[in-house]
Design a protein around this motif. Structure first.
Motif, PDB file in Angstrom:
ATOM      1  N   ALA A  50     -22.824  -1.014  -7.015  1.00  0.00           N
ATOM      2  CA  ALA A  50     -21.809  -1.771  -7.751  1.00  0.00           C
ATOM      3  C   ALA A  50     -20.690  -0.857  -8.235  1.00  0.00           C
ATOM      4  CB  ALA A  50     -22.447  -2.494  -8.937  1.00  0.00           C
ATOM      5  N   ILE A  51     -21.052   0.333  -8.696  1.00  0.00           N
ATOM      6  CA  ILE A  51     -20.046   1.295  -9.158  1.00  0.00           C
ATOM      7  C   ILE A  51     -19.176   1.746  -7.996  1.00  0.00           C
ATOM      8  CG2 ILE A  51     -19.745   3.625 -10.085  1.00  0.00           C
ATOM      9  CD1 ILE A  51     -22.252   3.024 -11.840  1.00  0.00           C
ATOM     10  N   ALA A  52     -19.794   2.040  -6.860  1.00  0.00           N
ATOM     11  CA  ALA A  52     -19.024   2.452  -5.681  1.00  0.00           C
ATOM     12  C   ALA A  52     -18.091   1.339  -5.227  1.00  0.00           C
ATOM     13  CB  ALA A  52     -19.972   2.844  -4.539  1.00  0.00           C
ATOM     14  N   PHE A  53     -18.587   0.101  -5.253  1.00  0.00           N
ATOM     15  CA  PHE A  53     -17.764  -1.039  -4.869  1.00  0.00           C
ATOM     16  C   PHE A  53     -16.581  -1.193  -5.822  1.00  0.00           C
ATOM     17  CE2 PHE A  53     -16.898  -5.628  -5.486  1.00  0.00           C
ATOM     18  CZ  PHE A  53     -16.289  -5.870  -4.267  1.00  0.00           C
ATOM     19  N   ALA A  54     -16.831  -1.091  -7.111  1.00  0.00           N
ATOM     20  CA  ALA A  54     -15.766  -1.231  -8.101  1.00  0.00           C
ATOM     21  C   ALA A  54     -14.713  -0.143  -7.933  1.00  0.00           C
ATOM     22  CB  ALA A  54     -16.341  -1.186  -9.511  1.00  0.00           C
ATOM     23  N   ARG A  55     -15.148   1.090  -7.692  1.00  0.00           N
ATOM     24  CA  ARG A  55     -14.187   2.189  -7.473  1.00  0.00           C
ATOM     25  C   ARG A  55     -13.323   1.927  -6.236  1.00  0.00           C
ATOM     26  NH1 ARG A  55     -18.379   6.771  -8.557  1.00  0.00           N
ATOM     27  NH2 ARG A  55     -18.142   6.987 -10.789  1.00  0.00           N
ATOM     28  N   GLU A  56     -13.974   1.562  -5.155  1.00  0.00           N
ATOM     29  CA  GLU A  56     -13.240   1.330  -3.902  1.00  0.00           C
ATOM     30  C   GLU A  56     -12.255   0.179  -4.060  1.00  0.00           C
ATOM     31  OE1 GLU A  56     -11.823   1.807  -0.147  1.00  0.00           O
ATOM     32  OE2 GLU A  56     -13.145   3.149  -1.244  1.00  0.00           O
ATOM     33  N   LEU A  57     -12.680  -0.888  -4.697  1.00  0.00           N
ATOM     34  CA  LEU A  57     -11.807  -2.032  -4.904  1.00  0.00           C
ATOM     35  C   LEU A  57     -10.620  -1.672  -5.782  1.00  0.00           C
ATOM     36  CD1 LEU A  57     -11.416  -5.030  -4.319  1.00  0.00           C
ATOM     37  CD2 LEU A  57     -12.802  -5.535  -6.336  1.00  0.00           C
ATOM     38  N   SER A  58     -10.867  -0.943  -6.869  1.00  0.00           N
ATOM     39  CA  SER A  58      -9.759  -0.569  -7.749  1.00  0.00           C
ATOM     40  C   SER A  58      -8.804   0.393  -7.055  1.00  0.00           C
ATOM     41  CB  SER A  58     -10.277   0.031  -9.057  1.00  0.00           C
ATOM     42  OG  SER A  58     -10.966   1.229  -8.821  1.00  0.00           O
ATOM     43  N   GLU A  59      -9.308   1.311  -6.241  1.00  0.00           N
ATOM     44  CA  GLU A  59      -8.428   2.220  -5.505  1.00  0.00           C
ATOM     45  C   GLU A  59      -7.567   1.461  -4.506  1.00  0.00           C
ATOM     46  OE1 GLU A  59     -10.445   5.585  -3.864  1.00  0.00           O
ATOM     47  OE2 GLU A  59     -11.273   6.157  -5.806  1.00  0.00           O
ATOM     48  N   CYS A  60      -8.133   0.462  -3.841  1.00  0.00           N
ATOM     49  CA  CYS A  60      -7.357  -0.360  -2.906  1.00  0.00           C
ATOM     50  C   CYS A  60      -6.251  -1.118  -3.635  1.00  0.00           C
ATOM     51  CB  CYS A  60      -8.256  -1.347  -2.172  1.00  0.00           C
ATOM     52  SG  CYS A  60      -9.316  -0.601  -0.939  1.00  0.00           S
ATOM     53  N   ILE A  61      -6.589  -1.687  -4.777  1.00  0.00           N
ATOM     54  CA  ILE A  61      -5.604  -2.442  -5.552  1.00  0.00           C
ATOM     55  C   ILE A  61      -4.508  -1.522  -6.065  1.00  0.00           C
ATOM     56  CG2 ILE A  61      -5.271  -3.740  -7.698  1.00  0.00           C
ATOM     57  CD1 ILE A  61      -8.078  -4.953  -7.168  1.00  0.00           C
ATOM     58  N   LEU A  62      -4.880  -0.348  -6.580  1.00  0.00           N
ATOM     59  CA  LEU A  62      -3.886   0.598  -7.075  1.00  0.00           C
ATOM     60  C   LEU A  62      -2.970   1.076  -5.957  1.00  0.00           C
ATOM     61  CD1 LEU A  62      -6.080   2.717  -9.502  1.00  0.00           C
ATOM     62  CD2 LEU A  62      -4.211   1.186 -10.121  1.00  0.00           C
ATOM     63  N   ALA A  63      -3.537   1.342  -4.799  1.00  0.00           N
ATOM     64  CA  ALA A  63      -2.720   1.788  -3.671  1.00  0.00           C
ATOM     65  C   ALA A  63      -1.746   0.697  -3.230  1.00  0.00           C
ATOM     66  CB  ALA A  63      -3.609   2.205  -2.500  1.00  0.00           C
ATOM     67  N   GLU A  64      -2.210  -0.552  -3.199  1.00  0.00           N
ATOM     68  CA  GLU A  64      -1.327  -1.660  -2.843  1.00  0.00           C
ATOM     69  C   GLU A  64      -0.221  -1.829  -3.878  1.00  0.00           C
ATOM     70  OE1 GLU A  64      -3.576  -5.235  -2.269  1.00  0.00           O
ATOM     71  OE2 GLU A  64      -4.717  -4.389  -0.619  1.00  0.00           O
ATOM     72  N   ASN A  65      -0.568  -1.746  -5.166  1.00  0.00           N
ATOM     73  CA  ASN A  65       0.428  -1.874  -6.228  1.00  0.00           C
ATOM     74  C   ASN A  65       1.448  -0.741  -6.162  1.00  0.00           C
ATOM     75  OD1 ASN A  65      -0.793  -4.171  -7.165  1.00  0.00           O
ATOM     76  ND2 ASN A  65      -1.844  -3.166  -8.863  1.00  0.00           N
ATOM     77  N   ALA A  66       0.982   0.463  -5.888  1.00  0.00           N
ATOM     78  CA  ALA A  66       1.895   1.601  -5.784  1.00  0.00           C
ATOM     79  C   ALA A  66       2.837   1.431  -4.602  1.00  0.00           C
ATOM     80  CB  ALA A  66       1.107   2.905  -5.640  1.00  0.00           C
ATOM     81  N   ALA A  67       2.318   0.944  -3.492  1.00  0.00           N
ATOM     82  CA  ALA A  67       3.163   0.723  -2.321  1.00  0.00           C
ATOM     83  C   ALA A  67       4.207  -0.351  -2.592  1.00  0.00           C
ATOM     84  CB  ALA A  67       2.303   0.319  -1.122  1.00  0.00           C
ATOM     85  N   GLN A  68       3.816  -1.416  -3.274  1.00  0.00           N
ATOM     86  CA  GLN A  68       4.763  -2.474  -3.614  1.00  0.00           C
ATOM     87  C   GLN A  68       5.790  -1.986  -4.620  1.00  0.00           C
ATOM     88  OE1 GLN A  68       2.355  -5.732  -4.969  1.00  0.00           O
ATOM     89  NE2 GLN A  68       1.698  -6.294  -2.921  1.00  0.00           N
ATOM     90  N   ALA A  69       5.347  -1.241  -5.616  1.00  0.00           N
ATOM     91  CA  ALA A  69       6.247  -0.760  -6.662  1.00  0.00           C
ATOM     92  C   ALA A  69       7.238   0.258  -6.111  1.00  0.00           C
ATOM     93  CB  ALA A  69       5.445  -0.142  -7.804  1.00  0.00           C
ATOM     94  N   SER A  70       6.793   1.105  -5.215  1.00  0.00           N
ATOM     95  CA  SER A  70       7.699   2.115  -4.667  1.00  0.00           C
ATOM     96  C   SER A  70       8.747   1.494  -3.766  1.00  0.00           C
ATOM     97  CB  SER A  70       6.916   3.189  -3.916  1.00  0.00           C
ATOM     98  OG  SER A  70       6.300   2.642  -2.774  1.00  0.00           O
ATOM     99  N   GLY A  71       8.477   0.329  -3.217  1.00  0.00           N
ATOM    100  CA  GLY A  71       9.449  -0.360  -2.371  1.00  0.00           C
ATOM    101  C   GLY A  71      10.544  -1.043  -3.157  1.00  0.00           C
ATOM    102  N   LYS A  72      10.342  -1.265  -4.457  1.00  0.00           N
ATOM    103  CA  LYS A  72      11.324  -1.971  -5.272  1.00  0.00           C
ATOM    104  C   LYS A  72      12.518  -1.106  -5.638  1.00  0.00           C
ATOM    105  CE  LYS A  72       7.965  -5.026  -7.446  1.00  0.00           C
ATOM    106  NZ  LYS A  72       7.281  -5.365  -8.701  1.00  0.00           N
ATOM    107  N   GLY A  73      12.365   0.214  -5.653  1.00  0.00           N
ATOM    108  CA  GLY A  73      13.418   1.100  -6.118  1.00  0.00           C
ATOM    109  C   GLY A  73      14.564   1.275  -5.147  1.00  0.00           C
ATOM    110  N   GLY A  74      14.442   0.843  -3.928  1.00  0.00           N
ATOM    111  CA  GLY A  74      15.501   1.001  -2.960  1.00  0.00           C
ATOM    112  C   GLY A  74      15.464   2.344  -2.255  1.00  0.00           C
ATOM    113  N   ASP A  75      14.547   3.246  -2.638  1.00  0.00           N
ATOM    114  CA  ASP A  75      14.435   4.521  -1.958  1.00  0.00           C
ATOM    115  C   ASP A  75      13.432   4.394  -0.823  1.00  0.00           C
ATOM    116  OD1 ASP A  75      12.010   6.352  -3.911  1.00  0.00           O
ATOM    117  OD2 ASP A  75      12.275   4.210  -3.725  1.00  0.00           O
TER     118      ASP A  75
END
Length: 129
Positions: A50-75
């Protein structure tokens, strides 16, 4: 219900693995299966699974959020590590923390690592010089 090799062990239970590497592989497979849009998944996890699953899921979500957020700046979406930003702007870690709290310069966190958008740093650098 999905019945694939990585979701079931010989005892018909999931997540009953001895090593943390097996837990991590299981978690990645499970996150992948869920993200493919399967609407019904049934599984049982041990505490470590369960801990491994939670870590993997949160890392996937953070990576997706970072990719979306970095695309908003126009750079180009380039992220710079915290140490490089400190050297470029000539500021301390405390200053970056204060800027984050005041929303002056917001970091992108991926897992436990802190990055900053290159476009944001370029704007600050141009403003300071």
């Amino acid at each position: 219900m999905i019945k694939t090799n990585f979701l079931q062990s010989e005892t018909n239970k999931v997540g009953c693995f001895e090593s943390s590497e097996e837990n991590e592989m299981f978690a990645k497979g499970l996150v992948s299966a869920i993200s493919k849009g399967n609407d019904r998944i049934s599984f049982t996890l041990t505490e470590k699974g369960a801990i491994a699953f939670a870590r993997e899921l949160s890392e996937c979500i953070l990576a997706e959020n970072a990719a979306q957020a970095s695309g908003k700046g126009g750079d180009d979406g380039t992220l710079l590590p915290k140490q490089e930003v400190m050297e470029t702007l000539g500021v301390s870690s405390t200053t970056l923390w204060q800027w984050d709290k005041s929303r002056y310069l917001v970091p992108v966190k991926i897992g436990r690592k802190v990055f900053y958008r290159k476009g944001d740093i370029d704007k600050l650098y141009d403003y300071k010089h």
